[in-house]
Write an enzyme that holds these catalytic residues in place. Structure first.
Site, PDB file in Angstrom:
ATOM      1  N   ASP A  21       5.203  11.886   4.057  1.00 12.14           N
ATOM      2  CA  ASP A  21       6.221  10.947   4.553  1.00 12.14           C
ATOM      3  C   ASP A  21       6.235  10.911   6.081  1.00 12.14           C
ATOM      4  O   ASP A  21       5.931  11.917   6.731  1.00 12.14           O
ATOM      5  CB  ASP A  21       7.593  11.382   4.012  1.00 12.14           C
ATOM      6  CG  ASP A  21       8.617  10.262   4.069  1.00 12.14           C
ATOM      7  OD1 ASP A  21       8.231   9.092   4.298  1.00 12.14           O
ATOM      8  OD2 ASP A  21       9.812  10.561   3.885  1.00 12.14           O
ATOM      9  N   HIS A  38       0.083   4.340   8.689  1.00  8.56           N
ATOM     10  CA  HIS A  38      -0.562   4.599   7.390  1.00  8.56           C
ATOM     11  C   HIS A  38      -2.047   4.894   7.591  1.00  8.56           C
ATOM     12  O   HIS A  38      -2.609   5.769   6.946  1.00  8.56           O
ATOM     13  CB  HIS A  38      -0.371   3.398   6.461  1.00  8.56           C
ATOM     14  CG  HIS A  38       1.064   3.130   6.118  1.00  8.56           C
ATOM     15  ND1 HIS A  38       1.922   4.134   5.715  1.00  8.56           N
ATOM     16  CD2 HIS A  38       1.814   1.991   6.130  1.00  8.56           C
ATOM     17  CE1 HIS A  38       3.125   3.614   5.490  1.00  8.56           C
ATOM     18  NE2 HIS A  38       3.080   2.317   5.736  1.00  8.56           N
ATOM     19  N   LEU A 132     -11.631  21.491  -6.754  1.00 10.39           N
ATOM     20  CA  LEU A 132     -10.220  21.119  -6.602  1.00 10.39           C
ATOM     21  C   LEU A 132      -9.867  19.902  -7.457  1.00 10.39           C
ATOM     22  O   LEU A 132     -10.580  18.906  -7.471  1.00 10.39           O
ATOM     23  CB  LEU A 132      -9.958  20.781  -5.115  1.00 10.39           C
ATOM     24  CG  LEU A 132      -8.544  20.288  -4.782  1.00 10.39           C
ATOM     25  CD1 LEU A 132      -7.523  21.422  -4.863  1.00 10.39           C
ATOM     26  CD2 LEU A 132      -8.507  19.648  -3.389  1.00 10.39           C
TER      27      LEU A 132
HETATM   28  C1  IPE Z   1       8.100   8.618  -0.877  1.00 11.59           C
HETATM   29  O1  IPE Z   1       8.395   8.258   0.412  1.00 11.59           O
HETATM   30  C2  IPE Z   1       6.872   7.900  -1.353  1.00 11.59           C
HETATM   31  C3  IPE Z   1       5.609   8.280  -0.732  1.00 11.59           C
HETATM   32  C4  IPE Z   1       5.436   9.200   0.166  1.00 11.59           C
HETATM   33  C5  IPE Z   1       4.451   7.547  -1.197  1.00 11.59           C
HETATM   34  P1  IPE Z   1       9.421   7.094   0.765  1.00 11.59           P
HETATM   35  O2  IPE Z   1       9.425   6.974   2.237  1.00 11.59           O
HETATM   36  O3  IPE Z   1       9.096   5.876  -0.022  1.00 11.59           O
HETATM   37  O4  IPE Z   1      10.788   7.691   0.216  1.00 11.59           O
HETATM   38  P2  IPE Z   1      12.300   7.326   0.604  1.00 11.59           P
HETATM   39  O5  IPE Z   1      12.478   5.855   0.386  1.00 11.59           O
HETATM   40  O6  IPE Z   1      12.505   7.690   2.042  1.00 11.59           O
HETATM   41  O7  IPE Z   1      13.136   8.164  -0.302  1.00 11.59           O
HETATM   42  C1  IPE Z   2       4.929   7.552   3.901  1.00 11.54           C
HETATM   43  O1  IPE Z   2       5.361   7.123   5.146  1.00 11.54           O
HETATM   44  C2  IPE Z   2       3.885   6.662   3.309  1.00 11.54           C
HETATM   45  C3  IPE Z   2       4.347   5.846   2.160  1.00 11.54           C
HETATM   46  C4  IPE Z   2       5.548   5.823   1.650  1.00 11.54           C
HETATM   47  C5  IPE Z   2       3.337   5.017   1.546  1.00 11.54           C
HETATM   48  P1  IPE Z   2       6.525   6.063   5.291  1.00 11.54           P
HETATM   49  O2  IPE Z   2       5.925   4.694   5.306  1.00 11.54           O
HETATM   50  O3  IPE Z   2       7.565   6.242   4.239  1.00 11.54           O
HETATM   51  O4  IPE Z   2       7.100   6.411   6.713  1.00 11.54           O
HETATM   52  P2  IPE Z   2       8.618   6.426   7.158  1.00 11.54           P
HETATM   53  O5  IPE Z   2       9.352   7.308   6.207  1.00 11.54           O
HETATM   54  O6  IPE Z   2       9.112   5.034   7.095  1.00 11.54           O
HETATM   55  O7  IPE Z   2       8.587   6.959   8.533  1.00 11.54           O
HETATM   56 MG    MG Z   3       9.264   7.317   4.165  1.00 13.97          MG
END
Ligand code: IPE
Ligand code: IPE
Ligand code: MG
Length: 251
Positions: A21, A38, A132
């Site tokens: 995240d 990303h 793995l």
């Molecule tokens: C969880 O992260 C999903 C992934 C890392 C793919 P999100 O960024 O979508 O989760 P919330 O919305 O903050 O809970």
């Molecule tokens: C995690 O990073 C990747 C996915 C959920 C695909 P985020 O896109 O959720 O990044 P933040 O949480 O908005 O910073």
């Molecule tokens: Mg996120």
């Protein structure tokens, strides 16, 4: 940081799950579009997979795209889908060579044709590898997974292949995407958020949770080591009074 990693006597988790995240915030801090975060996040993966394999972790499950992530802006979803194909195209030879066995967990019927085919090809190609176990959660939601499992079991009952009284934890676990994998020992979430966001609800029943402040693109082997050191320090009791010696640091 310890000189030697893992420290002597440490019991490696068999199954590590990571909620990757913070890509969006990483990009925002630099005044860049979220898609850049990303893209950088994909680069983070290589040393993480490498380290997990090296340390003898049996299974690594990473959250790439949730069933709720479709609610993001169209261009961000498109960027993420593009990166998934790019990841497989660029990395499959190397992962295969390292003996990594890839499994996609999630509803592949709900992802675009190109992503589905690419993922299925990667799984088929690495199916017999014995290194793995890399599980990539794509269009994954734990509630969807559990509902699907309930439906599969109900269908087997209605076809007379099993009886309701045969449904036990083993039967339910066999109907999950994670069939055959050990339960999650350690769940790591980056970016300081402290929630599961619909990830591996059943499989994390006795997982240790480690939340790290680093945003996913800043996650390094050192941060991974730090999370593991926190894990080694936990007393895993599984409802007992004493820590379970099989999964707790020895000597
Ligand atoms: C969880 O992260 C999903 C992934 C890392 C793919 P999100 O960024 O979508 O989760 P919330 O919305 O903050 O809970
Ligand atoms: C995690 O990073 C990747 C996915 C959920 C695909 P985020 O896109 O959720 O990044 P933040 O949480 O908005 O910073
Ligand atoms: Mg996120």
């Amino acid at each position: 940081m310890s000189e030697v990693f893992p420290p002597k006597g440490a019991a490696m988790p068999r199954h590590v799950a990571i909620i990757m995240d913070g890509n969006g915030r990483w990009a925002k801090q630099r005044g860049l579009p979220r898609a850049y975060g990303h893209r950088q996040g994909v680069l983070t993966l290589e040393p993480v997979i490498e380290a997990a394999g090296e340390w003898g972790v049996e299974a690594l499950t990473i959250f790439a795209f949730s069933t709720e992530n479709w609610a993001r802006p169209r261009d961000e979803v498109a960027a993420l889908m593009g990166l998934i194909v790019e990841f497989f195209n660029k990395k499959i030879d190397e992962l295969d060579k390292k003996g990594v066995c890839i499994r996609i967990i999630g509803d592949l019927d709900g992802v675009p044709e190109l992503q589905r085919r690419t993922a299925e090809t990667a799984m088929a190609r690495t199916a017999c590898n014995t290194g793995l176990k890399l599980n990539i959660a794509l269009n994954y939601g734990s509630r969807q997974e559990i509902v699907r499992a309930a439906r599969l079991l109900a269908e087997m009952c209605s076809r007379g292949q099993m009886r309701p009284e045969d449904i036990d934890e083993n039967a339910l676990e066999d109907a999950l995407y994670t069939r055959g994998l050990p339960p999650v020992d350690l769940l790591i979430r980056t970016s300081g958020e402290e929630r599961l966001s619909n990830f591996l609800l059943y499989q994390c029943a006795y997982a240790e949770f480690v939340f790290v402040p680093e945003l996913w693109p800043d996650f390094t082997r050192e941060v991974f080591e730090r999370a593991l050191l926190a894990y080694f320090g936990r007393a895993r009791r599984f409802g007992r009074v004493e820590a379970d010696a099989r999964v707790t640091k020895k000597g």
